[in-house]
Each structure stands twice: as structure tokens, then as C-alpha cells.
Design a protein around this motif. Structure first.
Motif, PDB file in Angstrom:
ATOM      1  N   TRP A  80       0.831  -1.209   0.000  1.00  0.00           N
ATOM      2  CA  TRP A  80       0.000   0.000   0.000  1.00  0.00           C
ATOM      3  C   TRP A  80       0.867   1.261   0.000  1.00  0.00           C
ATOM      4  O   TRP A  80       0.435   2.316  -0.406  1.00  0.00           O
ATOM      5  N   ALA A  81       2.109   1.139   0.474  1.00  0.00           N
ATOM      6  CA  ALA A  81       2.977   2.324   0.553  1.00  0.00           C
ATOM      7  C   ALA A  81       3.842   2.476  -0.689  1.00  0.00           C
ATOM      8  O   ALA A  81       4.015   3.562  -1.218  1.00  0.00           O
ATOM      9  N   TRP A  82       4.387   1.352  -1.162  1.00  0.00           N
ATOM     10  CA  TRP A  82       5.256   1.466  -2.339  1.00  0.00           C
ATOM     11  C   TRP A  82       5.310   0.125  -3.063  1.00  0.00           C
ATOM     12  O   TRP A  82       4.831  -0.872  -2.560  1.00  0.00           O
ATOM     13  N   ARG A  83       5.853   0.127  -4.270  1.00  0.00           N
ATOM     14  CA  ARG A  83       5.839  -1.061  -5.142  1.00  0.00           C
ATOM     15  C   ARG A  83       4.429  -1.623  -5.265  1.00  0.00           C
ATOM     16  O   ARG A  83       4.189  -2.816  -5.102  1.00  0.00           O
ATOM     17  N   GLN A  84       3.472  -0.732  -5.547  1.00  0.00           N
ATOM     18  CA  GLN A  84       2.067  -1.160  -5.615  1.00  0.00           C
ATOM     19  C   GLN A  84       1.827  -2.199  -6.710  1.00  0.00           C
ATOM     20  O   GLN A  84       0.866  -2.957  -6.644  1.00  0.00           O
ATOM     21  N   LYS A  85       2.712  -2.258  -7.698  1.00  0.00           N
ATOM     22  CA  LYS A  85       2.572  -3.244  -8.784  1.00  0.00           C
ATOM     23  C   LYS A  85       2.608  -4.683  -8.257  1.00  0.00           C
ATOM     24  O   LYS A  85       2.110  -5.593  -8.896  1.00  0.00           O
ATOM     25  N   ARG A  86       3.242  -4.871  -7.097  1.00  0.00           N
ATOM     26  CA  ARG A  86       3.324  -6.224  -6.543  1.00  0.00           C
ATOM     27  C   ARG A  86       1.954  -6.830  -6.272  1.00  0.00           C
ATOM     28  O   ARG A  86       1.802  -8.033  -6.180  1.00  0.00           O
ATOM     29  N   VAL A  87       0.935  -5.947  -6.149  1.00  0.00           N
ATOM     30  CA  VAL A  87      -0.415  -6.437  -5.904  1.00  0.00           C
ATOM     31  C   VAL A  87      -0.854  -7.382  -7.020  1.00  0.00           C
ATOM     32  O   VAL A  87      -1.561  -8.352  -6.785  1.00  0.00           O
ATOM     33  N   LEU A  88      -0.432  -7.094  -8.245  1.00  0.00           N
ATOM     34  CA  LEU A  88      -0.815  -7.945  -9.375  1.00  0.00           C
ATOM     35  C   LEU A  88      -0.277  -9.348  -9.175  1.00  0.00           C
ATOM     36  O   LEU A  88      -0.959 -10.341  -9.410  1.00  0.00           O
ATOM     37  N   LYS A  89       0.969  -9.437  -8.700  1.00  0.00           N
ATOM     38  CA  LYS A  89       1.591 -10.741  -8.443  1.00  0.00           C
ATOM     39  C   LYS A  89       0.858 -11.448  -7.297  1.00  0.00           C
ATOM     40  O   LYS A  89       0.628 -12.655  -7.342  1.00  0.00           O
ATOM     41  N   ILE A  90       0.477 -10.669  -6.285  1.00  0.00           N
ATOM     42  CA  ILE A  90      -0.230 -11.247  -5.141  1.00  0.00           C
ATOM     43  C   ILE A  90      -1.600 -11.761  -5.587  1.00  0.00           C
ATOM     44  O   ILE A  90      -2.015 -12.858  -5.231  1.00  0.00           O
ATOM     45  N   ARG A  91      -2.290 -10.965  -6.425  1.00  0.00           N
ATOM     46  CA  ARG A  91      -3.626 -11.368  -6.880  1.00  0.00           C
ATOM     47  C   ARG A  91      -3.557 -12.667  -7.682  1.00  0.00           C
ATOM     48  O   ARG A  91      -4.427 -13.512  -7.611  1.00  0.00           O
ATOM     49  N   GLU A  92      -2.459 -12.803  -8.427  1.00  0.00           N
ATOM     50  CA  GLU A  92      -2.287 -13.985  -9.266  1.00  0.00           C
ATOM     51  C   GLU A  92      -1.873 -15.210  -8.444  1.00  0.00           C
ATOM     52  O   GLU A  92      -2.223 -16.338  -8.769  1.00  0.00           O
ATOM     53  N   PRO A 113      -6.150  -3.231   9.698  1.00  0.00           N
ATOM     54  CA  PRO A 113      -7.365  -3.016   8.901  1.00  0.00           C
ATOM     55  C   PRO A 113      -7.129  -2.201   7.623  1.00  0.00           C
ATOM     56  O   PRO A 113      -7.753  -2.466   6.608  1.00  0.00           O
ATOM     57  N   PHE A 114      -6.216  -1.199   7.669  1.00  0.00           N
ATOM     58  CA  PHE A 114      -6.039  -0.379   6.462  1.00  0.00           C
ATOM     59  C   PHE A 114      -5.464  -1.199   5.308  1.00  0.00           C
ATOM     60  O   PHE A 114      -5.697  -0.899   4.144  1.00  0.00           O
ATOM     61  N   GLU A 115      -4.743  -2.291   5.636  1.00  0.00           N
ATOM     62  CA  GLU A 115      -4.210  -3.160   4.580  1.00  0.00           C
ATOM     63  C   GLU A 115      -5.347  -3.921   3.901  1.00  0.00           C
ATOM     64  O   GLU A 115      -5.395  -4.043   2.672  1.00  0.00           O
ATOM     65  N   ALA A 116      -6.276  -4.427   4.715  1.00  0.00           N
ATOM     66  CA  ALA A 116      -7.391  -5.198   4.160  1.00  0.00           C
ATOM     67  C   ALA A 116      -8.199  -4.337   3.197  1.00  0.00           C
ATOM     68  O   ALA A 116      -8.598  -4.786   2.125  1.00  0.00           O
ATOM     69  N   LYS A 117      -8.402  -3.083   3.575  1.00  0.00           N
ATOM     70  CA  LYS A 117      -9.161  -2.158   2.731  1.00  0.00           C
ATOM     71  C   LYS A 117      -8.469  -2.013   1.363  1.00  0.00           C
ATOM     72  O   LYS A 117      -9.110  -2.040   0.312  1.00  0.00           O
ATOM     73  N   PHE A 118      -7.147  -1.897   1.408  1.00  0.00           N
ATOM     74  CA  PHE A 118      -6.358  -1.739   0.180  1.00  0.00           C
ATOM     75  C   PHE A 118      -6.534  -2.954  -0.738  1.00  0.00           C
ATOM     76  O   PHE A 118      -6.778  -2.821  -1.933  1.00  0.00           O
ATOM     77  N   TYR A 119      -6.454  -4.167  -0.165  1.00  0.00           N
ATOM     78  CA  TYR A 119      -6.588  -5.380  -0.989  1.00  0.00           C
ATOM     79  C   TYR A 119      -7.999  -5.539  -1.543  1.00  0.00           C
ATOM     80  O   TYR A 119      -8.184  -5.975  -2.673  1.00  0.00           O
TER      81      TYR A 119
END
Length: 375
Positions: free
Chosen positions: A123-135, A145-151
Motif C-alpha cells: 500500500w505504501a510502495w511497489r504497488q505493482k506487486r499487488v498484481l503478483k499477489i492477486r495472481e 485493517p487499512f491493509e485489508a481495505k487496500f486489498y
């Protein structure tokens, strides 16, 4: 009840604690469970068959990583191979994202359910990693809780399970008892916590000691306590203390007792700020990085705050003094009123503590088993 096979990989001591708690909670719900993977002494004591010592993964810093990169990649490749052959019911990667996210990606492609426990700071940096996490990840378990909201916003299945420290640290810590245990009497006491790594103490140690000297003129009779992460940090601080006249007690470890005992904290940004928050001690957060690193991070980081208390409060609950703003004079002036006051901070801390106190290990175990039932 059919046997359940759970694979877990933890890369460092904090992950070993989380993993052991989760394993205990899983065993309570599903006695026919066996555990394979990589973990430390606590996870092994709960019955994990560890394929190799966790220490081989606990690498800090880029240079060390480069020196061990070939070994790490080789071990990871072999681990993926072994786990695909073993076909566990679920794989749980605990923190150590640079090592575990890739395993999750490979295992999920092979049809094995995957969970990641402890969100990387995407959520703070390297937000592109979310794509890898989603996959790569069927379920993300977050401590905040603020992390869960982000995901949720990014379409990743997520469950906020709370923070184990919020479960283990009491809602009200006994200050008098902690002082007695440490042999520290009455009177104003400030904890100085310039970080656990050599580089942090190198950048902040002298600044914190200068601040302490200024504070003595603002808060009559004030004394100080500093928990040292290890013998190296203690030696480093002793050197910085030479020739100074400061009523400072150095402790070997015992950071929780120091936090329980003190009235206020001067602290480096990092995980320790969460502990100070849970002990409800008013704090001022200071941080200094190498100028170039700071310049780069300023451009990468998408968050308005650097410290966990402010991220959790989603407002400026504690003062953050960074880089050239972190002077001894400014820190002392900001800290002085908090030694006897700081009620506004501590009320905010209490609210956050209650939010995070959710029985994390049991919440995580329920989420993992719910994922398996959904198959």
C-alpha cells in the motif's frame, strides 16, 4: 476426519512466532493435521517437519542477499518441486514476501490453495506487486485493517485477523511493577529507542542523546532508559555516551519492560512504534535516512504518514520529525509536554489496540479452514 496436510514457510523469528500460533490454532480445530515446510524452533516444537533450517532464509540487507542469492534461488526451486510432489491441502507463506510470493505463484498454478500471512507494505510502495499477489494468492491475511481495505479495492480476497502483539500485550500495562522489576524509582522517565539496526543507531543515536540533554532543562529530574537489541547495539551506544553526563540506564533487550515503565518515548519509525502504541505511551517519532535514499523513497511512497500509529489512526496522531526537521531542539520541545501529558495520544492508542485485539491466531486458522471448505 480426514488428515490435513498444511505446508508453511517462515523466513525469520517474527514469522516463526506467527506460524507457531497459527499451527496451535489449526491443531485445536483439526487434530488430524500434519505440517511440512520451513520454520524455526517454535514451529518445529508444534510439529513442523522443516526441510532445512530457517536461518538460511533470514537474510537482512541487499549486499548479504546478493552473496547468498544463488543458494536462496536454488533452495526455493527445490522447495517448490518438493511441495508440488507432496501436494499439501494448503500452502501458507508467512511474511518474507521476496521468498514466499514466488512459491505461492508456482503452487497455485499447480492447483494448490495458497495463503499469504502478513501483508508486504504494498500500500505504501511497489504497488505493482499487488498484481503478483492477486495472481499467486487465494487469500491474504492482514494484521492491520487499512491493509485489508487496500486489498479489497484491488480485488484480492482478504481477511483482517488482527495483530498477535495486541493479543499478548495487556490493555493496561503496570508502570509501577515494570519500574520495580527494572530497579527504576519514581519520577519522570523517558525511553529512548533509536532502532535495532547498526545503521539506524548510527544515524539517530547521538541525536537522541542530544535530545535527552536538552530535555533535562525542560523536564526537571527526568531520567532515561534504552533497551539494546543486542551486544553490538549496546557497545555502539556506550561509545556514544562516553563523556556525556546523562542519567541513562541501558538494558539488554527487555524493550517491553522499558515501554511499560516509561512515561513517554522518543522512537525511530518502525515496528517498535506499534509496541509503544500498545503500551499506551505517548511518543515522538523521528527518522533520518541517507539523503539519497530519502529522496528516492519520497518519490516512491504513496502514504502521507511514515509511522504505524498514524497509518492506523489515518491521521496525524503522533508527531513525526523526519530528516532535517529532526533536530535535538525540536524533538525536545515536542517531547517535553508529553512526559506528563499526552492523553489525546493515549486515547487514540487505546481505540486502536481494541481494534487490533482479535485473537489473531484463531482468526487466521478459521480463515484458512474456511478457504479449504470452499473447495
Amino acid at each position: 476426519m480426514a488428515e490435513l496436510c498444511v505446508a508453511l514457510v517462515a523466513g525469520e523469528a517474527s514469522g516463526d512466532i506467527l506460524g507457531a500460533g497459527l499451527m496451535r490454532a489449526l491443531k485445536a480445530r483439526h487434530p488430524q493435521v500434519r505440517f511440512i515446510g520451513v520454520g524455526g524452533p517454535l514451529m518445529q516444537a508444534e510439529g513442523l517437519v522443516s526441510y532445512f533450517p530457517m536461518e538460511r532464509l533470514a537474510v537482512m540487507g541487499l549486499v548479504e542477499v546478493l552473496g547468498r542469492l544463488r543458494e536462496l534461488l536454488k533452495r526455493r526451486k527445490a522447495l517448490i518441486q518438493t511441495l508440488i510432489e507432496e501436494r499439501p491441502d494448503v500452502f501458507i507463506g508467512i511474511d518474507a514476501p521476496d521468498f514466499t510470493l514466488n512459491i505461492e505463484l508456482n503452487l497455485r498454478k499447480a492447483g494448490i490453495k495458497t495463503v499469504h500471512y502478513v501483508s508486504p507494505s504494498v500500500w505504501a510502495w511497489r504497488q505493482k506487486r499487488v498484481l503478483k499477489i492477486r495472481e499467486g494468492c487465494d487469500l491474504m491475511l492482514t494484521l492491520f485493517p487499512f491493509e485489508a481495505k487496500f486489498y479489497e479495492e484491488k480485488g484480492v480476497p482478504v481477511r483482517f485477523v488482527g495483530h498477535p502483539l495486541a493479543d499478548s500485550i495487556p490493555l493496561q500495562a503496570d508502570r509501577a511493577e515494570a519500574r520495580e522489576q527494572l530497579g527504576l524509582g519514581d519520577g519522570p522517565l523517558v525511553a529512548l529507542m533509536p532502532g535495532s539496526r547498526g545503521g539506524e543507531v548510527g544515524r539517530l543515536g547521538a541525536l537522541f542523546l542530544d535530545t535527552a540533554q536538552r530535555l533535562r532543562t525542560l523536564v526537571p529530574g527526568v531520567r532515561f532508559v534504552t533497551p539494546c537489541a543486542n551486544a553490538e547495539r549496546r557497545a555502539q551506544l556506550e561509545q556514544m555516551l562516553a563523556g556525556r553526563d546523562l542519567p541513562l540506564t541501558l538494558l539488554d533487550g527487555r524493550s517491553h519492560q522499558a515501554l511499560a515503565a516509561c512515561d513517554a518515548v522518543l522512537i525511530a519509525s518502525g515496528t517498535a512504534t506499534l509496541e509503544a502504541l500498545l503500551f499506551k505511551r505517548p511518543m515522538v517519532v523521528a527518522y533520518r535516512l541517507a539523503p539519497l535514499t530519502y529522496w528516492i523513497l519520497k518519490r516512491l511512497v504513496k502514504s502521507p504518514y511514515v509511522s504505524l500509529p498514524n497509518l492506523l489512526a489515518q491521521r496525524m496522531l503522533v508527531p513525526e520529525l523526519l530528516q532535517e526537521d529532526a533536530t535535538a531542539e525540536a524533538l525536545a520541545q515536542t517531547l517535553a509536554p508529553l512526559v506528563a501529558g499526552g492523553a489525546q495520544q493515549t486515547e487514540g492508542f487505546d481505540q486502536i489496540h481494541r481494534t487490533l485485539r482479535r485473537d489473531a491466531s484463531n482468526q487466521a486458522a478459521d480463515a484458512v479452514l474456511a478457504l479449504l471448505e470452499a473447495r
